[in-house]
Design a protein around this motif. Structure first.
Motif, PDB file in Angstrom:
ATOM      1  N   GLY A  13       0.813  -1.217   0.000  1.00 57.59           N
ATOM      2  CA  GLY A  13       0.000   0.000   0.000  1.00 57.59           C
ATOM      3  C   GLY A  13       0.838   1.255   0.000  1.00 57.59           C
ATOM      4  O   GLY A  13       1.977   1.246   0.462  1.00 57.59           O
ATOM      5  N   PRO A  14       0.268   2.347  -0.520  1.00 56.99           N
ATOM      6  CA  PRO A  14       1.014   3.611  -0.576  1.00 56.99           C
ATOM      7  C   PRO A  14       1.181   4.232   0.801  1.00 56.99           C
ATOM      8  O   PRO A  14       0.442   3.934   1.738  1.00 56.99           O
ATOM      9  CB  PRO A  14       0.134   4.492  -1.482  1.00 56.99           C
ATOM     10  N   ALA A  15       2.167   5.099   0.891  1.00 59.97           N
ATOM     11  CA  ALA A  15       2.395   5.810   2.149  1.00 59.97           C
ATOM     12  C   ALA A  15       1.310   6.856   2.366  1.00 59.97           C
ATOM     13  O   ALA A  15       0.756   7.401   1.408  1.00 59.97           O
ATOM     14  CB  ALA A  15       3.760   6.497   2.110  1.00 59.97           C
ATOM     15  N   PRO A  16       0.955   7.140   3.623  1.00 64.06           N
ATOM     16  CA  PRO A  16       0.035   8.253   3.886  1.00 64.06           C
ATOM     17  C   PRO A  16       0.579   9.551   3.291  1.00 64.06           C
ATOM     18  O   PRO A  16       1.793   9.751   3.201  1.00 64.06           O
ATOM     19  CB  PRO A  16      -0.006   8.313   5.413  1.00 64.06           C
ATOM     20  N   LEU A  17      -0.298  10.420   2.874  1.00 67.39           N
ATOM     21  CA  LEU A  17       0.109  11.635   2.175  1.00 67.39           C
ATOM     22  C   LEU A  17       0.981  12.534   3.036  1.00 67.39           C
ATOM     23  O   LEU A  17       1.794  13.301   2.514  1.00 67.39           O
ATOM     24  CB  LEU A  17      -1.128  12.408   1.710  1.00 67.39           C
ATOM     25  N   GLU A  18       0.839  12.441   4.359  1.00 69.93           N
ATOM     26  CA  GLU A  18       1.540  13.382   5.226  1.00 69.93           C
ATOM     27  C   GLU A  18       2.949  12.905   5.607  1.00 69.93           C
ATOM     28  O   GLU A  18       3.641  13.590   6.354  1.00 69.93           O
ATOM     29  CB  GLU A  18       0.730  13.646   6.500  1.00 69.93           C
ATOM     30  N   VAL A  19       3.393  11.739   5.133  1.00 67.05           N
ATOM     31  CA  VAL A  19       4.706  11.241   5.529  1.00 67.05           C
ATOM     32  C   VAL A  19       5.605  11.141   4.309  1.00 67.05           C
ATOM     33  O   VAL A  19       5.152  11.184   3.166  1.00 67.05           O
ATOM     34  CB  VAL A  19       4.603   9.860   6.217  1.00 67.05           C
ATOM     35  N   ASP A  20       6.900  10.998   4.559  1.00 68.04           N
ATOM     36  CA  ASP A  20       7.906  10.848   3.510  1.00 68.04           C
ATOM     37  C   ASP A  20       7.756   9.466   2.882  1.00 68.04           C
ATOM     38  O   ASP A  20       7.972   8.446   3.543  1.00 68.04           O
ATOM     39  CB  ASP A  20       9.293  11.016   4.131  1.00 68.04           C
TER      40      ASP A  20
END
Length: 209
Positions: A158-165
């Motif tokens: 899964g993709p990383a949350p938008l707020e993290v690197d």
């Protein structure tokens, strides 16, 4: 640190790089030594050979098409392998359709058969990209403890949350694989990757028509 790391491994399925930075290099290697054990290495290599050979018929068809068509070609580029050893990574270039379907990376099966890559492992990167990642965080060097993979836990989970690197997020997933890698996890990752590839191919065929 260790109880917090164990909690992250169990519940988050990732190993936050910041926790590793608080351990010395010997302790880091101890925490991430699973996939480098002789028994695990032999089993992983056997799985690579069996499944890579099963993909050869599809690769042979695409290689034949690459000879007959000017729309795509077989190309190679330098890649940082296990322990930083360099090798030539194969892939198809020049075809947007193959890129969209994910089949552009299929020639990496040849790298797997040659022992330069694995079916499952960290994302393969060029030497320049590896240097850039190392400048961002020295923990990226830990991904060189094992062979790069055609797919990996960092890419299918899964993709990383938008707020993290996103880069460090995938690194945490790769470190989880280094700590908890197993044949069962490899098969699960390959199953997920195969389902994703099939979906992309179907979508690519619909768009091509």
């Amino acid at each position: 640190i260790r109880p917090l790391a164990d909690w992250a491994l169990h519940h988050l399925k990732r190993y936050p790089p910041g926790l590793l930075e608080q351990l010395d290099w010997t302790e880091q290697l101890e925490r991430l030594s699973g996939p480098r054990s002789p028994q695990r290495f032999r089993l992983k290599r056997l799985l690579d050979l069996v499944l890579a050979c099963s993909a050869l018929p599809v690769l042979a068809v695409l290689l034949l098409l690459s000879r007959l068509s000017t729309k795509f070609a077989l190309i190679q580029s330098p890649c940082a392998g296990i322990d930083g050893q360099l090798f030539a990574q194969w892939r198809f270039g020049g075809s947007r359709w193959l890129e969209r379907t994910g089949l552009a990376a299929l020639p990496q099966v040849l790298n797997v058969l040659r022992g330069e890559m694995s079916l499952v492992g960290p994302r393969p990167v060029s030497p320049d990209q590896q240097k850039h990642l190392r400048d961002l965080d020295q923990s990226f060097d830990l991904r060189l403890l094992i062979k790069p993979g055609m797919t990996g836990w960092g890419r299918i989970s899964g993709p990383a949350p938008l707020e993290v690197d996103a880069l460090r997020w995938e690194l945490g997933r790769d470190l989880y694989y280094l700590a908890r890698g197993s044949a069962a996890l490899d098969l699960w990752i390959l199953f997920r990757a195969a389902c994703s590839l099939l979906a992309k191919c179907l979508m690519g065929l619909l768009q091509w028509r």
